[in-house]
Design a protein around this motif. Structure first.
Motif, PDB file in Angstrom:
ATOM      1  N   LYS A  45      18.365 -61.340 -17.406  1.00 46.93           N
ATOM      2  CA  LYS A  45      19.586 -60.804 -16.786  1.00 46.93           C
ATOM      3  C   LYS A  45      20.333 -61.948 -16.127  1.00 46.93           C
ATOM      4  O   LYS A  45      19.717 -62.884 -15.592  1.00 46.93           O
ATOM      5  CB  LYS A  45      19.258 -59.729 -15.746  1.00 46.93           C
ATOM      6  N   GLY A  48      23.073 -59.640 -12.770  1.00 46.28           N
ATOM      7  CA  GLY A  48      22.758 -58.219 -12.842  1.00 46.28           C
ATOM      8  C   GLY A  48      22.969 -57.567 -14.195  1.00 46.28           C
ATOM      9  O   GLY A  48      22.631 -56.406 -14.376  1.00 46.28           O
ATOM     10  N   SER A  96      12.264 -60.971 -16.442  1.00 45.81           N
ATOM     11  CA  SER A  96      11.129 -60.076 -16.216  1.00 45.81           C
ATOM     12  C   SER A  96      10.301 -60.024 -17.494  1.00 45.81           C
ATOM     13  O   SER A  96      10.826 -60.189 -18.596  1.00 45.81           O
ATOM     14  CB  SER A  96      11.567 -58.678 -15.786  1.00 45.81           C
ATOM     15  N   GLN A 115      10.353 -43.066 -15.178  1.00 46.65           N
ATOM     16  CA  GLN A 115       9.959 -44.040 -14.161  1.00 46.65           C
ATOM     17  C   GLN A 115       8.532 -44.543 -14.379  1.00 46.65           C
ATOM     18  O   GLN A 115       8.174 -45.603 -13.885  1.00 46.65           O
ATOM     19  CB  GLN A 115      10.103 -43.440 -12.765  1.00 46.65           C
ATOM     20  N   MET A 133      11.221 -47.489 -16.219  1.00 48.30           N
ATOM     21  CA  MET A 133      11.745 -48.045 -14.971  1.00 48.30           C
ATOM     22  C   MET A 133      13.061 -48.799 -15.168  1.00 48.30           C
ATOM     23  O   MET A 133      13.280 -49.839 -14.559  1.00 48.30           O
ATOM     24  CB  MET A 133      10.712 -48.962 -14.306  1.00 48.30           C
ATOM     25  N   LEU A 134      13.944 -48.266 -16.005  1.00 51.89           N
ATOM     26  CA  LEU A 134      15.262 -48.864 -16.181  1.00 51.89           C
ATOM     27  C   LEU A 134      16.227 -48.192 -15.214  1.00 51.89           C
ATOM     28  O   LEU A 134      16.242 -46.966 -15.097  1.00 51.89           O
ATOM     29  CB  LEU A 134      15.739 -48.712 -17.628  1.00 51.89           C
ATOM     30  N   GLU A 135      17.036 -48.993 -14.525  1.00 51.53           N
ATOM     31  CA  GLU A 135      17.908 -48.474 -13.468  1.00 51.53           C
ATOM     32  C   GLU A 135      18.796 -47.328 -13.942  1.00 51.53           C
ATOM     33  O   GLU A 135      18.969 -46.337 -13.245  1.00 51.53           O
ATOM     34  CB  GLU A 135      18.801 -49.594 -12.937  1.00 51.53           C
ATOM     35  N   GLU A 136      19.373 -47.450 -15.120  1.00 55.40           N
ATOM     36  CA  GLU A 136      20.346 -46.473 -15.588  1.00 55.40           C
ATOM     37  C   GLU A 136      19.712 -45.254 -16.277  1.00 55.40           C
ATOM     38  O   GLU A 136      20.416 -44.345 -16.677  1.00 55.40           O
ATOM     39  CB  GLU A 136      21.349 -47.152 -16.535  1.00 55.40           C
ATOM     40  N   ASP A 138      17.479 -42.184 -15.647  1.00 54.32           N
ATOM     41  CA  ASP A 138      16.842 -41.430 -14.573  1.00 54.32           C
ATOM     42  C   ASP A 138      16.349 -40.044 -14.985  1.00 54.32           C
ATOM     43  O   ASP A 138      15.782 -39.328 -14.175  1.00 54.32           O
ATOM     44  CB  ASP A 138      17.780 -41.323 -13.369  1.00 54.32           C
ATOM     45  N   GLN A 143      16.570 -40.716 -21.402  1.00 47.73           N
ATOM     46  CA  GLN A 143      15.628 -41.648 -22.008  1.00 47.73           C
ATOM     47  C   GLN A 143      15.478 -41.381 -23.508  1.00 47.73           C
ATOM     48  O   GLN A 143      15.573 -42.288 -24.328  1.00 47.73           O
ATOM     49  CB  GLN A 143      14.263 -41.547 -21.305  1.00 47.73           C
TER      50      GLN A 143
END
Length: 170
Positions: A45, A48, A96, A115, A133-136, A138, A143
Protein backbone atom coordinates in the motif's frame (compact mmCIF):
# COMPACT_ATOMS: atom_id res chain seq x y z
CA UNK A 1 6.92 0.70 14.44
CA UNK A 2 9.33 -2.11 13.66
CA UNK A 3 8.31 -4.36 10.79
CA UNK A 4 7.82 -8.05 11.48
CA UNK A 5 10.38 -10.52 10.13
CA UNK A 6 8.11 -11.70 7.26
CA UNK A 7 7.54 -8.07 6.21
CA UNK A 8 11.27 -7.32 6.46
CA UNK A 9 11.92 -10.33 4.20
CA UNK A 10 9.33 -9.11 1.68
CA UNK A 11 10.84 -5.59 1.65
CA UNK A 12 14.40 -6.95 1.30
CA UNK A 13 13.26 -9.24 -1.51
CA UNK A 14 11.62 -6.45 -3.50
CA UNK A 15 14.57 -4.10 -2.92
CA UNK A 16 17.06 -6.78 -3.99
CA UNK A 17 15.08 -7.47 -7.16
CA UNK A 18 14.71 -3.79 -8.06
CA UNK A 19 18.45 -3.19 -7.49
CA UNK A 20 19.91 -6.38 -8.98
CA UNK A 21 17.23 -7.89 -11.23
CA UNK A 22 17.21 -11.31 -9.58
CA UNK A 23 15.61 -13.01 -6.58
CA UNK A 24 16.99 -12.60 -3.08
CA UNK A 25 18.86 -15.74 -1.98
CA UNK A 26 17.13 -17.66 0.81
CA UNK A 27 18.27 -16.39 4.20
CA UNK A 28 20.06 -19.00 6.31
CA UNK A 29 18.26 -18.14 9.54
CA UNK A 30 14.49 -18.14 9.05
CA UNK A 31 11.77 -18.23 11.66
CA UNK A 32 10.45 -21.75 12.23
CA UNK A 33 6.99 -20.76 10.93
CA UNK A 34 8.59 -19.64 7.64
CA UNK A 35 10.31 -22.99 7.08
CA UNK A 36 7.08 -24.86 6.33
CA UNK A 37 5.26 -24.71 3.01
CA UNK A 38 2.27 -22.34 2.95
CA UNK A 39 0.30 -20.10 0.66
CA UNK A 40 1.35 -16.48 1.07
CA UNK A 41 -0.03 -13.11 -0.04
CA UNK A 42 2.08 -9.98 -0.10
CA UNK A 43 0.19 -6.67 -0.18
CA UNK A 44 1.70 -3.28 -0.89
CA UNK A 45 0.00 0.00 0.00
CA UNK A 46 1.10 3.55 -0.74
CA UNK A 47 -0.61 6.44 1.04
CA UNK A 48 -3.35 4.05 2.17
CA UNK A 49 -4.14 2.85 -1.38
CA UNK A 50 -3.41 -0.62 -2.75
CA UNK A 51 -0.24 -0.57 -4.86
CA UNK A 52 0.11 -4.32 -5.51
CA UNK A 53 -1.06 -7.65 -4.15
CA UNK A 54 -0.04 -11.08 -5.34
CA UNK A 55 -0.23 -14.40 -3.60
CA UNK A 56 -0.77 -18.10 -3.70
CA UNK A 57 -3.49 -19.94 -1.80
CA UNK A 58 -1.48 -23.17 -1.96
CA UNK A 59 2.31 -23.35 -1.70
CA UNK A 60 4.34 -23.22 -4.92
CA UNK A 61 7.70 -22.99 -3.14
CA UNK A 62 9.31 -25.34 -0.59
CA UNK A 63 8.88 -22.87 2.31
CA UNK A 64 6.80 -19.86 3.28
CA UNK A 65 10.02 -17.79 3.27
CA UNK A 66 10.64 -18.69 -0.40
CA UNK A 67 6.96 -17.94 -1.12
CA UNK A 68 7.37 -14.47 0.47
CA UNK A 69 10.47 -13.75 -1.64
CA UNK A 70 8.74 -14.68 -4.91
CA UNK A 71 5.38 -13.07 -4.10
CA UNK A 72 6.92 -9.80 -2.88
CA UNK A 73 8.64 -9.39 -6.25
CA UNK A 74 5.44 -10.34 -8.08
CA UNK A 75 3.33 -7.92 -6.01
CA UNK A 76 5.73 -5.11 -6.84
CA UNK A 77 6.33 -5.90 -10.49
CA UNK A 78 3.66 -8.24 -11.87
CA UNK A 79 0.26 -7.12 -10.53
CA UNK A 80 -1.54 -6.28 -13.78
CA UNK A 81 -3.62 -3.57 -12.08
CA UNK A 82 -0.58 -1.35 -11.43
CA UNK A 83 2.62 -0.06 -12.98
CA UNK A 84 5.69 -1.81 -11.53
CA UNK A 85 7.02 -0.35 -8.29
CA UNK A 86 10.19 1.72 -8.62
CA UNK A 87 13.06 1.58 -6.15
CA UNK A 88 12.47 5.22 -5.15
CA UNK A 89 8.94 4.28 -3.96
CA UNK A 90 10.01 1.44 -1.69
CA UNK A 91 10.40 3.58 1.44
CA UNK A 92 6.81 4.86 1.02
CA UNK A 93 5.26 1.39 0.84
CA UNK A 94 3.47 -0.24 3.73
CA UNK A 95 3.81 -3.99 3.31
CA UNK A 96 1.75 -6.77 4.85
CA UNK A 97 2.28 -10.51 4.56
CA UNK A 98 -0.54 -13.01 5.02
CA UNK A 99 0.41 -16.64 5.60
CA UNK A 100 -2.59 -18.81 4.83
CA UNK A 101 -3.76 -21.83 6.74
CA UNK A 102 -5.14 -24.80 4.83
CA UNK A 103 -8.51 -23.96 3.19
CA UNK A 104 -11.53 -26.01 4.29
CA UNK A 105 -14.59 -26.61 2.15
CA UNK A 106 -17.86 -25.25 3.50
CA UNK A 107 -21.48 -25.83 2.47
CA UNK A 108 -22.92 -22.37 3.06
CA UNK A 109 -21.91 -18.72 3.11
CA UNK A 110 -23.34 -18.66 6.65
CA UNK A 111 -20.07 -20.36 7.74
CA UNK A 112 -18.14 -17.24 6.69
CA UNK A 113 -17.10 -14.19 8.69
CA UNK A 114 -15.17 -11.58 6.67
CA UNK A 115 -13.24 -10.48 9.77
CA UNK A 116 -12.07 -14.03 10.55
CA UNK A 117 -12.08 -16.02 7.29
CA UNK A 118 -10.89 -15.46 3.77
CA UNK A 119 -12.95 -17.10 1.04
CA UNK A 120 -12.22 -19.05 -2.13
CA UNK A 121 -14.90 -19.75 -4.74
CA UNK A 122 -14.51 -22.31 -7.52
CA UNK A 123 -16.63 -23.15 -10.53
CA UNK A 124 -14.89 -25.43 -12.99
CA UNK A 125 -11.62 -23.75 -13.97
CA UNK A 126 -12.64 -20.35 -12.60
CA UNK A 127 -11.73 -19.41 -9.07
CA UNK A 128 -11.29 -16.34 -6.92
CA UNK A 129 -9.88 -15.57 -3.50
CA UNK A 130 -10.44 -12.74 -1.05
CA UNK A 131 -8.39 -12.29 2.10
CA UNK A 132 -10.08 -11.69 5.47
CA UNK A 133 -9.93 -8.49 7.54
CA UNK A 134 -10.17 -6.07 4.61
CA UNK A 135 -11.28 -2.58 5.65
CA UNK A 136 -13.93 -2.19 2.95
CA UNK A 137 -15.42 -5.68 3.38
CA UNK A 138 -17.73 -5.72 6.38
CA UNK A 139 -20.45 -8.23 5.45
CA UNK A 140 -20.57 -11.79 4.16
CA UNK A 141 -22.68 -10.67 1.19
CA UNK A 142 -20.09 -8.08 0.18
CA UNK A 143 -17.25 -10.58 0.64
CA UNK A 144 -18.94 -13.19 -1.55
CA UNK A 145 -19.98 -10.65 -4.22
CA UNK A 146 -16.41 -9.36 -4.54
CA UNK A 147 -14.84 -12.81 -4.77
CA UNK A 148 -17.45 -13.99 -7.31
CA UNK A 149 -16.75 -10.93 -9.46
CA UNK A 150 -12.98 -11.54 -9.21
CA UNK A 151 -13.56 -15.11 -10.41
CA UNK A 152 -15.80 -14.04 -13.29
CA UNK A 153 -18.67 -16.07 -11.86
CA UNK A 154 -22.21 -14.69 -11.76
CA UNK A 155 -23.88 -14.63 -8.37
CA UNK A 156 -26.62 -17.05 -9.47
CA UNK A 157 -24.15 -19.86 -10.30
CA UNK A 158 -23.49 -22.73 -7.92
CA UNK A 159 -19.91 -22.72 -6.63
CA UNK A 160 -17.64 -24.68 -4.35
CA UNK A 161 -16.88 -22.57 -1.27
CA UNK A 162 -13.77 -22.71 0.90
CA UNK A 163 -12.75 -20.65 3.89
CA UNK A 164 -9.36 -20.13 5.45
CA UNK A 165 -7.66 -18.19 8.21
CA UNK A 166 -4.45 -16.20 7.92
CA UNK A 167 -1.66 -14.96 10.11
CA UNK A 168 -1.15 -11.33 9.06
CA UNK A 169 2.22 -9.72 9.56
CA UNK A 170 2.77 -5.95 9.35
Amino acid sequence: MTESIPVQLARQSLAHYLEKGNLLPMPADCLAELNRPAGVFVSLKKQGELRGCIGTFAPTQPTAAAEIIVNAVSAGTQDPRFWPVELAELAELVISVDILDEPEQINSVSALDPQKYGVIVRKGRRSGLLLPMLEEVDTIDKQVAIVMQKAGISTDEEVDLYRFTVTRYV
